[in-house]
Motif scaffolding. Structure first.
Motif, mmCIF file in Angstrom:
data_model
loop_
_atom_site.group_PDB
_atom_site.id
_atom_site.type_symbol
_atom_site.label_atom_id
_atom_site.label_comp_id
_atom_site.label_asym_id
_atom_site.label_seq_id
_atom_site.Cartn_x
_atom_site.Cartn_y
_atom_site.Cartn_z
ATOM 1 N N MET A 104 0.843 -1.194 0.000
ATOM 2 C CA MET A 104 0.000 0.000 0.000
ATOM 3 C C MET A 104 0.878 1.244 0.000
ATOM 4 N N LEU A 105 0.546 2.193 -0.860
ATOM 5 C CA LEU A 105 1.249 3.468 -0.922
ATOM 6 C C LEU A 105 0.336 4.565 -0.404
ATOM 7 N N ILE A 106 0.863 5.387 0.506
ATOM 8 C CA ILE A 106 0.106 6.501 1.077
ATOM 9 C C ILE A 106 0.986 7.738 1.047
ATOM 10 N N LYS A 107 0.411 8.856 0.613
ATOM 11 C CA LYS A 107 1.157 10.102 0.623
ATOM 12 C C LYS A 107 0.261 11.229 1.127
ATOM 13 N N PHE A 108 0.780 11.976 2.104
ATOM 14 C CA PHE A 108 0.071 13.123 2.650
ATOM 15 C C PHE A 108 0.635 14.400 2.030
ATOM 16 N N TYR A 109 -0.264 15.299 1.647
ATOM 17 C CA TYR A 109 0.126 16.578 1.084
ATOM 18 C C TYR A 109 -0.332 17.712 1.998
ATOM 19 N N THR A 110 0.564 18.663 2.215
ATOM 20 C CA THR A 110 0.174 19.887 2.903
ATOM 21 C C THR A 110 -0.636 20.730 1.930
ATOM 22 N N PRO A 111 -1.819 21.179 2.319
ATOM 23 C CA PRO A 111 -2.651 21.953 1.383
ATOM 24 C C PRO A 111 -1.976 23.266 0.980
ATOM 25 N N HIS A 112 -2.379 23.780 -0.163
ATOM 26 C CA HIS A 112 -1.964 25.098 -0.630
ATOM 27 C C HIS A 112 -2.191 26.109 0.500
ATOM 28 N N ILE A 113 -1.349 27.119 0.589
ATOM 29 C CA ILE A 113 -1.416 28.069 1.691
ATOM 30 C C ILE A 113 -2.787 28.745 1.793
ATOM 31 N N LEU A 114 -3.468 28.944 0.660
ATOM 32 C CA LEU A 114 -4.789 29.569 0.684
ATOM 33 C C LEU A 114 -5.880 28.621 1.179
ATOM 34 N N LEU A 115 -5.573 27.323 1.231
ATOM 35 C CA LEU A 115 -6.545 26.323 1.687
ATOM 36 C C LEU A 115 -6.345 25.929 3.142
ATOM 37 N N GLN A 116 -5.211 26.304 3.709
ATOM 38 C CA GLN A 116 -4.836 25.764 5.013
ATOM 39 C C GLN A 116 -5.726 26.217 6.165
ATOM 40 N N GLU A 117 -6.466 27.317 5.983
ATOM 41 C CA GLU A 117 -7.307 27.774 7.081
ATOM 42 C C GLU A 117 -8.541 26.902 7.271
ATOM 43 N N PHE A 118 -8.915 26.099 6.250
ATOM 44 C CA PHE A 118 -10.093 25.243 6.439
ATOM 45 C C PHE A 118 -9.855 23.779 6.072
ATOM 46 N N ILE A 119 -8.707 23.461 5.495
ATOM 47 C CA ILE A 119 -8.394 22.076 5.139
ATOM 48 C C ILE A 119 -7.161 21.608 5.904
ATOM 49 N N HIS A 120 -7.280 20.453 6.512
ATOM 50 C CA HIS A 120 -6.189 19.905 7.329
ATOM 51 C C HIS A 120 -5.164 19.176 6.482
ATOM 52 N N CYS A 121 -5.627 18.309 5.575
ATOM 53 C CA CYS A 121 -4.680 17.533 4.777
ATOM 54 C C CYS A 121 -5.364 16.982 3.537
ATOM 55 N N ILE A 122 -4.543 16.608 2.575
ATOM 56 C CA ILE A 122 -4.985 15.876 1.392
ATOM 57 C C ILE A 122 -4.165 14.593 1.349
ATOM 58 N N MET A 123 -4.828 13.458 1.393
ATOM 59 C CA MET A 123 -4.144 12.164 1.440
ATOM 60 C C MET A 123 -4.511 11.340 0.208
ATOM 61 N N VAL A 124 -3.495 10.784 -0.445
ATOM 62 C CA VAL A 124 -3.705 9.898 -1.589
ATOM 63 C C VAL A 124 -3.226 8.507 -1.195
ATOM 64 N N VAL A 125 -4.022 7.490 -1.522
ATOM 65 C CA VAL A 125 -3.675 6.120 -1.160
ATOM 66 C C VAL A 125 -3.925 5.204 -2.352
ATOM 67 N N HIS A 126 -3.051 4.197 -2.507
ATOM 68 C CA HIS A 126 -3.232 3.204 -3.566
ATOM 69 C C HIS A 126 -2.865 1.836 -2.998
ATOM 70 N N ALA A 127 -3.815 0.907 -3.076
ATOM 71 C CA ALA A 127 -3.582 -0.454 -2.591
ATOM 72 C C ALA A 127 -4.100 -1.444 -3.622
ATOM 73 N N GLU A 128 -3.246 -2.379 -4.017
ATOM 74 C CA GLU A 128 -3.643 -3.430 -4.952
ATOM 75 C C GLU A 128 -3.656 -4.761 -4.216
ATOM 76 N N VAL A 129 -4.753 -5.494 -4.366
ATOM 77 C CA VAL A 129 -4.938 -6.757 -3.651
ATOM 78 C C VAL A 129 -5.220 -7.849 -4.667
ATOM 79 N N SER A 130 -4.596 -8.988 -4.497
ATOM 80 C CA SER A 130 -4.841 -10.113 -5.393
ATOM 81 C C SER A 130 -6.297 -10.566 -5.288
ATOM 82 N N PRO A 131 -6.962 -10.815 -6.425
ATOM 83 C CA PRO A 131 -8.354 -11.294 -6.387
ATOM 84 C C PRO A 131 -8.512 -12.582 -5.597
ATOM 85 N N GLU A 132 -7.435 -13.391 -5.546
ATOM 86 C CA GLU A 132 -7.513 -14.645 -4.807
ATOM 87 C C GLU A 132 -7.550 -14.429 -3.294
ATOM 88 N N SER A 133 -7.227 -13.226 -2.855
ATOM 89 C CA SER A 133 -7.177 -12.957 -1.410
ATOM 90 C C SER A 133 -8.557 -12.809 -0.788
#
Length: 226
Positions: A1-30
């Motif tokens: 699983m890959l996870i990356k947190f981004y600090t929001p643009h300075i104009l967004l920081q007063e109302f947004i805490h974070c932007i998180m992107v995640v990617h997880a690939e799971v075998s269909p057999e699982s």
């Protein structure tokens, strides 16, 4: 699983805490991969880029297929997600009161609820979802989300001293008296409770308790032996 947190643009920081992107690939057999999410005070918008997820609230009932993008209010009930085999998603996490400032609706209507974000934002969000599916990597995904949010600044409700006071409550992990936070918000305790239900969706003491619980849950996730 890959996870990356981004600090929001300075104009967004007063109302947004974070932007998180995640990617997880799971075998269909699982077989199904079920991810539990505990109650949380935070409001979010989720964008599901590849496979759509199924969600079940509480312990009873069936898993229900979720929209491509979902607005989620404060959660008092545990939620479980079936993330399927190719899970790529973005989470926009808001500061206390941030989603209220963006949407202009009372958060008391959103407790333990979620909404199809395209029904709120309309055609432009269909375009965002399409651009996310075409984005080649995490950084471009982040840029698509940030462009969308920056376009919303002209409709954002004005910040109040209340919003800064609730950030302080979060910084202290809920370990502060409501009288002290109400004073920081320049409100009487009764006024503070009324604004909190509208801006946050929850009574202030319950919000503080959820904040403490979330902190303890994160500690346990990172160090289960404690």
């Amino acid at each position: 699983m890959l996870i990356k947190f981004y600090t929001p643009h300075i104009l967004l920081q007063e109302f947004i805490h974070c932007i998180m992107v995640v990617h997880a690939e799971v075998s269909p057999e699982s077989g199904p991969v079920i991810c539990p999410y505990p109650p949380t005070p935070q409001n979010s918008i989720f964008f599901y880029i590849n496979d759509l997820v199924k969600m079940k609230q509480g312990t009873d009932g069936d898993f229900l297929l979720q929209p491509r993008s979902v607005i989620v209010g404060p959660q008092l009930t545990r939620v479980s997600l079936d993330i399927n085999n190719n899970h790529k998603a973005v989470r926009v996490g808001f500061h206390p009161g941030g989603l209220n400032r963006l949407l202009g609706v009372s958060m008391s209507e959103m407790v333990d609820k979620s909404y199809d974000a395209t029904e709120v934002f309309g055609y432009e969000l269909h375009q965002v979802n399409s651009e996310l599916q075409e984005a080649p990597g995490f950084d471009e995904i982040h840029r698509v989300i940030e462009r969308f949010l920056l376009q919303k600044l002209n409709t954002l409700k004005k910040a109040l001293p209340f919003d800064m006071a609730m950030l302080e409550l979060l910084r202290l992990n809920g370990n502060v008296s409501m009288e002290q936070i109400a004073s920081m918000a320049c409100l009487s305790l009764r006024q503070f409770e009324r604004v909190c239900k509208d801006r946050i969706g929850l009574p202030p003491k319950l919000f503080a308790r959820l904040t403490r619980f979330s902190k303890a849950y994160r500690i346990h996730e990172n160090a289960p032996h404690i």
